[in-house]
Design a protein around this motif. Structure first.
Motif, PDB file in Angstrom:
ATOM      1  N   GLY A 148       0.640  -1.217  -0.119  1.00 33.78           N
ATOM      2  CA  GLY A 148      -0.175   0.079  -0.003  1.00 33.78           C
ATOM      3  C   GLY A 148       0.906   1.265  -0.100  1.00 33.78           C
ATOM      4  N   LEU A 149       0.160   2.309   0.333  1.00 38.05           N
ATOM      5  CA  LEU A 149       0.982   3.626   0.161  1.00 38.05           C
ATOM      6  C   LEU A 149       1.133   4.221   1.774  1.00 38.05           C
ATOM      7  CD1 LEU A 149       1.838   6.503  -1.003  1.00 38.05           C
ATOM      8  CD2 LEU A 149      -0.571   7.084  -0.859  1.00 38.05           C
ATOM      9  N   VAL A 150       2.351   4.374   2.012  1.00 37.17           N
ATOM     10  CA  VAL A 150       2.799   4.765   3.320  1.00 37.17           C
ATOM     11  C   VAL A 150       3.560   6.127   3.314  1.00 37.17           C
ATOM     12  CG1 VAL A 150       4.691   3.222   3.516  1.00 37.17           C
ATOM     13  CG2 VAL A 150       3.484   3.881   5.340  1.00 37.17           C
ATOM     14  N   GLN A 151       3.693   6.963   4.252  1.00 37.47           N
ATOM     15  CA  GLN A 151       4.375   8.033   4.521  1.00 37.47           C
ATOM     16  C   GLN A 151       5.976   7.753   4.769  1.00 37.47           C
ATOM     17  OE1 GLN A 151       2.611  10.975   6.699  1.00 37.47           O
ATOM     18  NE2 GLN A 151       1.260  11.738   5.097  1.00 37.47           N
ATOM     19  N   PHE A 192       9.545 -21.188  -6.112  1.00 34.68           N
ATOM     20  CA  PHE A 192       8.389 -20.827  -6.418  1.00 34.68           C
ATOM     21  C   PHE A 192       8.116 -19.221  -5.970  1.00 34.68           C
ATOM     22  CE2 PHE A 192       6.305 -24.783  -6.922  1.00 34.68           C
ATOM     23  CZ  PHE A 192       7.264 -25.768  -6.173  1.00 34.68           C
ATOM     24  N   TRP A 193       7.532 -18.681  -6.810  1.00 31.08           N
ATOM     25  CA  TRP A 193       7.038 -17.228  -6.503  1.00 31.08           C
ATOM     26  C   TRP A 193       5.797 -16.989  -6.619  1.00 31.08           C
ATOM     27  CZ3 TRP A 193      10.949 -13.218  -7.295  1.00 31.08           C
ATOM     28  CH2 TRP A 193      12.348 -13.669  -7.241  1.00 31.08           C
ATOM     29  N   GLY A 194       5.501 -15.958  -5.571  1.00 30.43           N
ATOM     30  CA  GLY A 194       4.125 -15.335  -5.394  1.00 30.43           C
ATOM     31  C   GLY A 194       4.001 -14.322  -6.343  1.00 30.43           C
ATOM     32  N   GLN A 195       2.844 -13.585  -6.476  1.00 32.98           N
ATOM     33  CA  GLN A 195       2.528 -12.401  -7.067  1.00 32.98           C
ATOM     34  C   GLN A 195       2.997 -11.143  -6.333  1.00 32.98           C
ATOM     35  OE1 GLN A 195       0.398 -13.333  -4.919  1.00 32.98           O
ATOM     36  NE2 GLN A 195      -0.583 -11.414  -4.475  1.00 32.98           N
ATOM     37  N   GLY A 196       3.549 -10.139  -6.969  1.00 33.25           N
ATOM     38  CA  GLY A 196       3.913  -9.072  -6.251  1.00 33.25           C
ATOM     39  C   GLY A 196       2.822  -8.264  -5.507  1.00 33.25           C
ATOM     40  N   THR A 197       3.219  -7.504  -4.648  1.00 32.75           N
ATOM     41  CA  THR A 197       2.587  -6.609  -3.777  1.00 32.75           C
ATOM     42  C   THR A 197       3.368  -5.213  -3.906  1.00 32.75           C
ATOM     43  OG1 THR A 197       1.232  -6.175  -1.859  1.00 32.75           O
ATOM     44  CG2 THR A 197       3.228  -7.120  -1.559  1.00 32.75           C
ATOM     45  N   LEU A 198       2.550  -3.950  -4.364  1.00 32.02           N
ATOM     46  CA  LEU A 198       3.078  -2.995  -4.447  1.00 32.02           C
ATOM     47  C   LEU A 198       3.158  -2.165  -3.069  1.00 32.02           C
ATOM     48  CD1 LEU A 198       4.285  -0.680  -6.302  1.00 32.02           C
ATOM     49  CD2 LEU A 198       2.147   0.187  -6.736  1.00 32.02           C
ATOM     50  N   VAL A 199       4.445  -1.609  -2.890  1.00 30.59           N
ATOM     51  CA  VAL A 199       4.711  -0.933  -1.552  1.00 30.59           C
ATOM     52  C   VAL A 199       5.247   0.600  -2.236  1.00 30.59           C
ATOM     53  CG1 VAL A 199       6.149  -0.235   0.458  1.00 30.59           C
ATOM     54  CG2 VAL A 199       5.284  -2.652  -0.244  1.00 30.59           C
ATOM     55  N   THR A 200       4.522   1.698  -1.819  1.00 29.45           N
ATOM     56  CA  THR A 200       4.693   3.048  -2.238  1.00 29.45           C
ATOM     57  C   THR A 200       5.211   4.014  -1.043  1.00 29.45           C
ATOM     58  OG1 THR A 200       3.394   2.650  -4.183  1.00 29.45           O
ATOM     59  CG2 THR A 200       4.137   4.842  -3.712  1.00 29.45           C
ATOM     60  N   VAL A 201       6.239   4.287  -0.763  1.00 30.39           N
ATOM     61  CA  VAL A 201       6.719   5.298   0.202  1.00 30.39           C
ATOM     62  C   VAL A 201       6.754   6.692  -0.212  1.00 30.39           C
ATOM     63  CG1 VAL A 201       7.961   5.678   1.882  1.00 30.39           C
ATOM     64  CG2 VAL A 201       7.912   3.323   1.206  1.00 30.39           C
ATOM     65  N   SER A 202       5.706   7.517   0.102  1.00 26.49           N
ATOM     66  CA  SER A 202       5.632   8.697  -0.421  1.00 26.49           C
ATOM     67  C   SER A 202       4.745   9.691   0.409  1.00 26.49           C
ATOM     68  CB  SER A 202       5.013   8.840  -1.722  1.00 26.49           C
ATOM     69  OG  SER A 202       4.725  10.202  -2.382  1.00 26.49           O
TER      70      SER A 202
END
Length: 114
Positions: free
Chosen positions: A9-12, A103-113
């Motif tokens: 997710g989005l985090v400061q 094995f790989w899982g799908q990615g999860t987006l991390v946004t630091v802004s």
């Protein structure tokens, strides 16, 4: 082995996030589990690793800020990320290594802004 990552997710800047990776299938065959990340325009890099004995390894860039752990009862691996920086922005992937496969899982987006 199937892997399902969640928690991005989005985090400061300075904030925290917890990523989780739920494993299913032949989870007893897993030798170690890793978190990788890939920032825009950059190569995919390893972030952290934990094996079945609980031994952990971290990239220098996240030491002291990230913690990888395993909830064996739930077959879930977690990546606790604290003091996040803009340069931590990336797609994060969980992976599981068995004797014969990675094995790989799908990615999860991390946004630091801010």
């Amino acid at each position: 082995v199937q892997l399902q990552a969640s928690g991005g997710g989005l985090v400061q800047p300075g904030g925290s996030l917890r990523l989780s990776c739920a494993a299913s299938g032949n989870t007893l065959s897993i030798i170690y589990m890793r978190w990788y990340r890939q920032a825009p325009g950059k190569e995919r890099d390893i972030v952290a690793q934990i094996d079945t004995h609980g031994t952990t390894h971290y990239a220098d860039s996240v030491k002291g800020r990230f913690t990888v752990s395993r909830d064996s009862a739930k077959d879930t691996w977690n990546l606790e990320m604290n003091s996040l920086k803009p340069e931590d922005t990336a797609v994060y992937y969980c992976t599981a290594r068995t004797r014969d496969n990675h094995f790989w899982g799908q990615g999860t987006l991390v946004t630091v802004s801010s």
